[in-house]
Design a protein around this motif. Structure first.
Motif, PDB file in Angstrom:
ATOM      1  N   PRO A 358     -29.055  10.626  42.013  1.00 36.00           N
ATOM      2  CA  PRO A 358     -28.576  11.993  42.086  1.00 36.00           C
ATOM      3  C   PRO A 358     -27.089  11.490  41.326  1.00 36.00           C
ATOM      4  N   ALA A 360     -23.801  13.214  42.150  1.00 33.60           N
ATOM      5  CA  ALA A 360     -23.400  13.447  43.164  1.00 33.60           C
ATOM      6  C   ALA A 360     -24.662  12.972  44.357  1.00 33.60           C
ATOM      7  N   ASP A 362     -24.713  14.354  47.098  1.00 36.85           N
ATOM      8  CA  ASP A 362     -25.136  15.026  48.650  1.00 36.85           C
ATOM      9  C   ASP A 362     -26.550  15.826  47.894  1.00 36.85           C
ATOM     10  N   GLU A 363     -26.606  15.411  46.683  1.00 39.62           N
ATOM     11  CA  GLU A 363     -27.997  15.866  45.857  1.00 39.62           C
ATOM     12  C   GLU A 363     -29.029  14.673  46.113  1.00 39.62           C
ATOM     13  N   GLU A 365     -32.145  14.655  48.535  1.00 44.58           N
ATOM     14  CA  GLU A 365     -32.907  15.624  48.984  1.00 44.58           C
ATOM     15  C   GLU A 365     -33.850  16.679  48.012  1.00 44.58           C
ATOM     16  N   ALA A 366     -32.537  16.878  46.877  1.00 46.93           N
ATOM     17  CA  ALA A 366     -33.126  17.785  45.736  1.00 46.93           C
ATOM     18  C   ALA A 366     -33.208  16.362  44.838  1.00 46.93           C
ATOM     19  N   LEU A 367     -33.409  15.660  44.822  1.00 48.13           N
ATOM     20  CA  LEU A 367     -33.573  14.840  43.239  1.00 48.13           C
ATOM     21  C   LEU A 367     -34.961  14.011  43.842  1.00 48.13           C
ATOM     22  N   GLU A 413     -34.706  17.600  34.786  1.00 51.85           N
ATOM     23  CA  GLU A 413     -33.543  18.097  33.933  1.00 51.85           C
ATOM     24  C   GLU A 413     -33.946  19.536  33.999  1.00 51.85           C
ATOM     25  N   THR A 418     -31.794  19.212  37.847  1.00 47.26           N
ATOM     26  CA  THR A 418     -31.301  18.097  39.179  1.00 47.26           C
ATOM     27  C   THR A 418     -30.667  16.870  37.244  1.00 47.26           C
ATOM     28  N   GLN A 419     -29.389  16.603  37.991  1.00 44.85           N
ATOM     29  CA  GLN A 419     -28.802  16.114  37.347  1.00 44.85           C
ATOM     30  C   GLN A 419     -28.585  14.468  37.670  1.00 44.85           C
TER      31      GLN A 419
END
Length: 654
Positions: A358, A360, A362-363, A365-367, A413, A418-419
């Protein structure tokens, strides 16, 4: 090569007469015909299609030879869609497919066709038939998608461009279909083009595949010429599925995709028996039992029918929620009933590995959620969690090729927002140490630079590559192949204008920019395909990239010793252009163990501390410069070098 026969249809005059006949309009206007067909088809029941009235076929071809356009025309001719409905390449649903103009996912559509032969046929009876069409990708990286599609078919349309002729992926797809035992119907497409030469292309097909050129269909998917011969040929030349309605239920799980509201939607081919809504089914792979909530056909959108019978291909929804529950190639059967498991697919062999992190921290879990859902649509991706000192927590993913990796990145993306940072791609290696232990390595960072036991042997994966090129470029391609450590296996001529080259390459040598260089050398006319081969012993070393003496694990790579210095030099030069200047000097080094093979420095930003000195003793100036020098040393000891995402992207493009 088959012998020439003066009575064959492969003569030019006969081909031109067939092409002109194909140009004659033989079908009604699609708009009006589509409405009447729809009314007729609504009254049909699935029970009216026993296996002998079903044909399962796919469309296979080299990239950009007109597969998806031909699929559009077949959808229109059978009334599944109206002429002009939606966008061109109707079955290409993904945004990445639209943008790149390629097919990434095989798509299924069930067509209803009223077969009316001009003469009584010995192989098929007139009347309505159910045709299950699967449009497949054409790029070499998605051959696994093609092989899975062929498992549900009994025949295939092999499409060849009337201008470009037989290409590398044409050869690869033919052998996939041939090894699967399918009935193959060759189709020469784009006969309306000014440069079309169907007679020459038919001779290529005959000499390359040993197919009688009298069986070749001529058409133009763009204008509709000759398409009235395609659907009858499918019914007459492709065998029906060999299943029994009276046998216990067995289904092959072909594919799956995720819907936000319905969960996992499975694409299945019913081999034996019948499937009904509300029925309990069991997975042979996991042993889990599910209740079928919905079942139907893809026409090409989902149409609920409540049941599927032997030989039919459709979808089912059974409340599956995760990738662990949907294993492509699995056998689904009636619950609490013993059946013989269907042969699955040849497992995908991952050719390229890369870390995905990720942007960042903090991302993560989203990834993780995005990758899990995306792998439902792409079962050929291998995913494992890993951690990097430079990039934090992320995933090590295995792909079928570089384009496959690039498409997966783009879909993350576009579809999930997601970045991510994608590291330099690597291939799997095997290392043996002096104590006899072996290490299977997918991440170069895990290979110790100073191992406890001496490294004695190493092996790298190889591929057998097929290159089809105009003859004038053969010399340049041989030079390129030699530079990439290629070993020539075959050199032959398809005809007077084109040659076929076969080489054995180390996979690492072709995984990044080989395809781009090949296209550049041949002005885009050469085609390239490869298949996996065995591992070969090689002199491999680990190349570390160090910033101020600290190795960056995400930039580590395994290279051949003869190329280590050149690869290291290229890497440090690229990083020098990318890394921002700091308040202290940044040393960028490429090293094999403790030996530095390349170095560049990013000079420090510097304040002019002598600006306030307008005169006086030189010792005063020297004192200020020494003080500044000591400060730079302290900063270098405690300072951190920020490595931007562009650094990884820049090395990826190398």
């Amino acid at each position: 090569m088959l012998k020439e026969d003066s009575g064959r249809l492969c003569h030019t005059r006969n081909f031109h007469s067939r092409a002109s006949a194909a140009a004659a309009p033989a079908l009604a206007e699609p708009e009006t015909r589509g409405e009447s067909l729809y009314d007729q088809q609504k009254a049909l029941e699935l029970t009216e299609f026993p296996p002998e009235r079903i044909r399962n076929f796919s469309i296979i071809a080299h990239i950009d030879h007109g597969k998806s356009t031909l699929a559009d025309r077949l959808l229109e001719l059978t009334g599944s869609i109206r002429k002009g409905q939606g966008q061109p390449q109707f079955l290409d649903k993904l945004q990445v497919e639209r943008e790149r103009g390629i097919t990434v996912k095989a798509q299924t559509a069930s067509l209803l066709y009223n077969y009316r032969p001009p003469h009584p046929s010995l192989v098929a009876s007139p009347g309505w038939h159910l045709l299950n069409l699967i449009d497949t990708p054409g790029h070499v990286d998605f051959s696994y998608e093609v092989s899975r599609s062929l498992a549900a078919c009994q025949g295939a349309l092999l499409v060849v461009d009337a201008c470009q002729g037989v290409q590398a992926q044409t050869v690869a797809n033919f052998w996939l279909a041939f090894e699967a035992g399918l009935n193959i119907i060759p189709v020469i497409n784009k006969i309306d083009q000014p440069a079309a030469d169907p007679a020459r292309i038919a001779k290529q097909i005959e000499s390359t595949f040993d197919i009688d050129c009298s069986d070749v269909l001529l058409c133009s998917a763009k204008t509709g010429q000759g398409l009235e011969h395609v659907l009858p040929a499918i019914i007459e030349k492709i065998r029906p599925p060999a299943g029994s309605l009276d046998s216990p239920l067995r289904m092959l799980l072909l594919d799956s995709h995720y819907d936000d509201y319905k969960g996992v939607i499975c694409h299945v081919a019913v081999v034996d028996g019948a499937l009904r809504r509300g029925q309990k089914i069991e997975s042979a792979a996991t042993g889990r039992v599910y209740e079928v909530g919905d079942v139907g056909l893809l026409r090409p959108e989902m149409v609920s029918t409540g049941r599927l019978f032997t030989g039919q291909v459709g979808y089912l929804i059974a409340g599956m929620k995760s990738t662990q529950e949907t294993r492509v190639g699995d056998t689904l059967h009636a619950a609490a009933q013993r059946v013989e498991v269907l042969p699955g697919f040849k497992p995908a062999r991952h050719m390229v590995f890369a870390g995905i992190y990720p942007a960042a921290a903090d991302e993560f879990e989203a990834l993780s959620s995005a990758i899990e859902r995306l792998t439902l649509n792409d079962a050929s991706v291998k995913v494992e969690k890993e951690s990097s000192g430079a990039l934090g927590a992320g995933f090590r993913c295995g792909f079928l090729g570089l384009l496959h990796m690039d498409v997966f990145h783009q879909r993350l993306e576009q579809e999930f927002g997601t970045q991510v940072v994608v590291t330099t791609p690597t291939v799997p290696y095997v290392f043996e140490f002096s104590d006899g232990t072996k290490l299977n390595l997918q991440n170069p960072a895990l290979l110790p630079s100073a191992p406890k036991h001496k490294l004695t042997r190493a092996w790298e994966p190889t591929v057998t590559a097929t290159i089809i090129t105009p003859t004038e470029f053969v010399g340049s391609l041989m030079t390129l192949a030699a530079d990439r450590r290629g070993e020539q296996k075959e050199y032959s001529f398809i005809d007077s204008q084109r040659a076929l080259l076969k080489y054995r390459f180390p996979l690492r040598e072709i995984v990044t920019d080989f395809y781009d260089q090949l296209k550049s050398i041949t002005s885009g006319y050469a085609s390239f395909d490869y298949e996996e081969a065995e591992y070969q012993e090689s002199d491999l070393v680990k190349l570390d990239i160090l910033l101020n003496g600290s190795p960056v694990d995400a930039l580590a790579s395994v290279v051949h010793r003869s190329k280590a210095q050149r690869v290291g030099r290229d890497a440090v030069e690229k990083l020098k252009k990318i890394i921002d200047r700091q308040m202290f000097e940044v040393a960028i080094q490429a090293a094999i163990g403790i030996k530095v093979v390349a170095r560049e420095s990013v000079s420090a930003m510097r304040k002019n501390v002598l600006a306030k000195c307008y005169g006086g003793d030189v010792s005063r100036k020297r004192k200020l410069l020494e003080k500044q020098k000591e400060g730079k040393k302290r900063m270098r000891r405690v300072g951190n070098v920020e490595l931007p995402q562009e650094a990884f992207l820049g090395l990826l493009r190398s």
